[in-house]
Motif scaffolding. Structure first.
Motif, mmCIF file in Angstrom:
data_model
loop_
_atom_site.group_PDB
_atom_site.id
_atom_site.type_symbol
_atom_site.label_atom_id
_atom_site.label_comp_id
_atom_site.label_asym_id
_atom_site.label_seq_id
_atom_site.Cartn_x
_atom_site.Cartn_y
_atom_site.Cartn_z
ATOM 1 N N VAL A 140 8.221 -0.639 54.261
ATOM 2 C CA VAL A 140 9.137 0.026 54.991
ATOM 3 C C VAL A 140 9.500 1.400 54.524
ATOM 4 O O VAL A 140 9.857 1.640 53.270
ATOM 5 C CB VAL A 140 10.605 -0.882 54.886
ATOM 6 N N ILE A 141 9.578 2.249 55.506
ATOM 7 C CA ILE A 141 9.775 3.626 54.887
ATOM 8 C C ILE A 141 11.194 4.054 55.732
ATOM 9 O O ILE A 141 11.389 3.827 57.097
ATOM 10 C CB ILE A 141 8.646 4.537 55.222
ATOM 11 N N VAL A 142 12.346 4.894 54.952
ATOM 12 C CA VAL A 142 13.366 4.989 55.659
ATOM 13 C C VAL A 142 13.375 6.681 55.520
ATOM 14 O O VAL A 142 13.395 7.363 54.303
ATOM 15 C CB VAL A 142 14.634 4.566 55.040
ATOM 16 N N ALA A 143 13.751 7.365 56.834
ATOM 17 C CA ALA A 143 13.866 8.790 56.590
ATOM 18 C C ALA A 143 14.930 9.310 57.275
ATOM 19 O O ALA A 143 14.875 9.513 58.550
ATOM 20 C CB ALA A 143 12.478 9.769 56.982
ATOM 21 N N SER A 144 16.268 9.227 56.900
ATOM 22 C CA SER A 144 17.556 9.470 57.415
ATOM 23 C C SER A 144 18.032 11.129 57.329
ATOM 24 O O SER A 144 18.104 11.536 56.334
ATOM 25 C CB SER A 144 18.434 8.945 56.754
#
Length: 259
Positions: A140-144
Motif C-alpha cells: 500500500v502506498i499513500v500519497a496525500s
C-alpha cells in the motif's frame, strides 16, 4: 509547446483567481487541448515545516494531518488500502508525508503492518525512512496532496508508481480539474500547486505506466474538501479491480479525516 502527458498542443492562459484568499492572484497556465491537463509552472512554493493556522494552507494541513488525539487522512487512506489488498502483514509506504504522523496511528492499530516514509528528506528522523531514489515497493502506498506538486509530471509519477507491488495499490488524494472555470477554483492558486490533473490526463499516465486507475470521492469531498476532491487509485493486477468494486459496494464514500 506540447503537453508533457499526451503530447497534444497546449494553449497559454492568464488565470486570475476570483475567490478568497487568493483573489486577484494571476498565474500563467498551460492547458492541454487533448487531455485537459493544466500546468502552472510559475506557482512554485517550497514546503514549510511550520505554517500558521491563520493561513488557508495551515488550517487545511492541521485539519487533515494526525495529532496526538486522532488520526488524519493518511491513516484512513492506508486503512482502506490494507482492507482492499487483504494482506495479513502489509507493507505501507507514506509518500511525501513531511511531518505528518499518521504512520504511528497505523502501526498502533495494525502492529503486523510495516510502515515507512519516503520523501525528499527525513524530516522526522526515522529509521524507517527511504529516499525517493532508493525506495522499495510496498503493498500500500499513500500519497496525500502530493501529485499537484509534480513539476515534471511523468518523471515524478514514474518515481511513485514504481513503488506499487504487483498486487499492491497506490492511493493519492488531490483535487481533479473538471473543466469548469479555473478562476473560481482555490486549489490551483495555492503556492506549490503546479499541476492540475484532469481525469483523462491521469488515465493516460496510468496506461503509459502499466496501471489501471480509479477515482473515488472521499468523505472530506462532501464538505470542507469540496466537489473536486478525489482519491485516485492506481493498481497493476486486474484482481484489484474486483476488490475495489467489492469495497465500494459497501462504502458510499472513501474514508478520510473526520470533522
Amino acid at each position: 509547446m506540447s503537453c508533457p502527458v499526451c503530447d497534444a498542443e497546449v494553449k497559454t492562459h492568464a488565470y486570475e483567481c476570483a475567490v478568497a484568499p487568493y483573489k486577484g492572484k494571476v498565474l500563467k497556465g498551460y492547458r492541454c487541448t487533448g487531455c485537459d491537463f493544466v500546468q502552472m509552472p510559475e506557482n512554485i512554493g517550497g514546503f514549510s515545516k511550520v505554517v500558521s493556522n491563520a493561513t488557508l494552507e495551515g488550517s487545511l494541513r492541521n485539519f487533515r494531518n494526525a495529532n496526538d488525539e486522532r488520526p488524519g487522512r493518511e491513516f484512513y487512506m492506508a486503512e482502506m488500502g490494507m482492507d482492499i489488498v487483504g494482506v495479513e502483514a502489509p507493507s505501507v509506504t507514506f509518500f511525501g508525508s513531511g511531518l505528518n504522523t499518521d504512520h504511528r496511528w497505523v502501526k498502533s492499530k495494525y502492529p503486523k503492518a510495516t510502515t515507512k516514509l519516503v520523501d525528499l528528506e527525513n524530516m522526522q528522523g526515522l529509521d524507517s525512512f527511504e529516499t525517493i531514489a532508493e525506495a522499495t515497493p510496498s503493498d500500500v502506498i499513500v500519497a496525500s496532496e502530493v501529485i499537484e506538486h509534480f513539476e515534471e509530471p511523468l518523471e515524478h509519477f514514474k518515481s511513485l508508481i514504481r513503488l506499487i507491488k504487483q498486487n499492491g495499490i497506490l492511493i493519492c488524494s488531490s483535487n481533479i480539474f473538471d473543466g469548469t472555470d479555473i478562476s473560481r477554483h482555490q486549489y490551483p492558486f495555492v503556492p506549490g500547486h503546479v499541476a492540475y490533473w484532469s481525469p483523462l490526463a491521469l488515465i493516460k499516465v496510468a496506461t503509459d505506466l502499466g496501471c489501471f486507475v480509479d477515482f473515488r470521492t472521499p468523505e472530506v469531498g462532501m464538505h470542507r474538501g469540496g466537489p473536486r476532491k478525489k482519491y485516485i487509485i492506481f493498481y497493476r493486477n486486474i484482481e484489484l479491480l474486483f476488490r475495489i468494486s467489492h469495497y465500494f459496494g459497501t462504502h458510499r464514500l472513501a474514508p478520510s479525516e473526520k470533522e
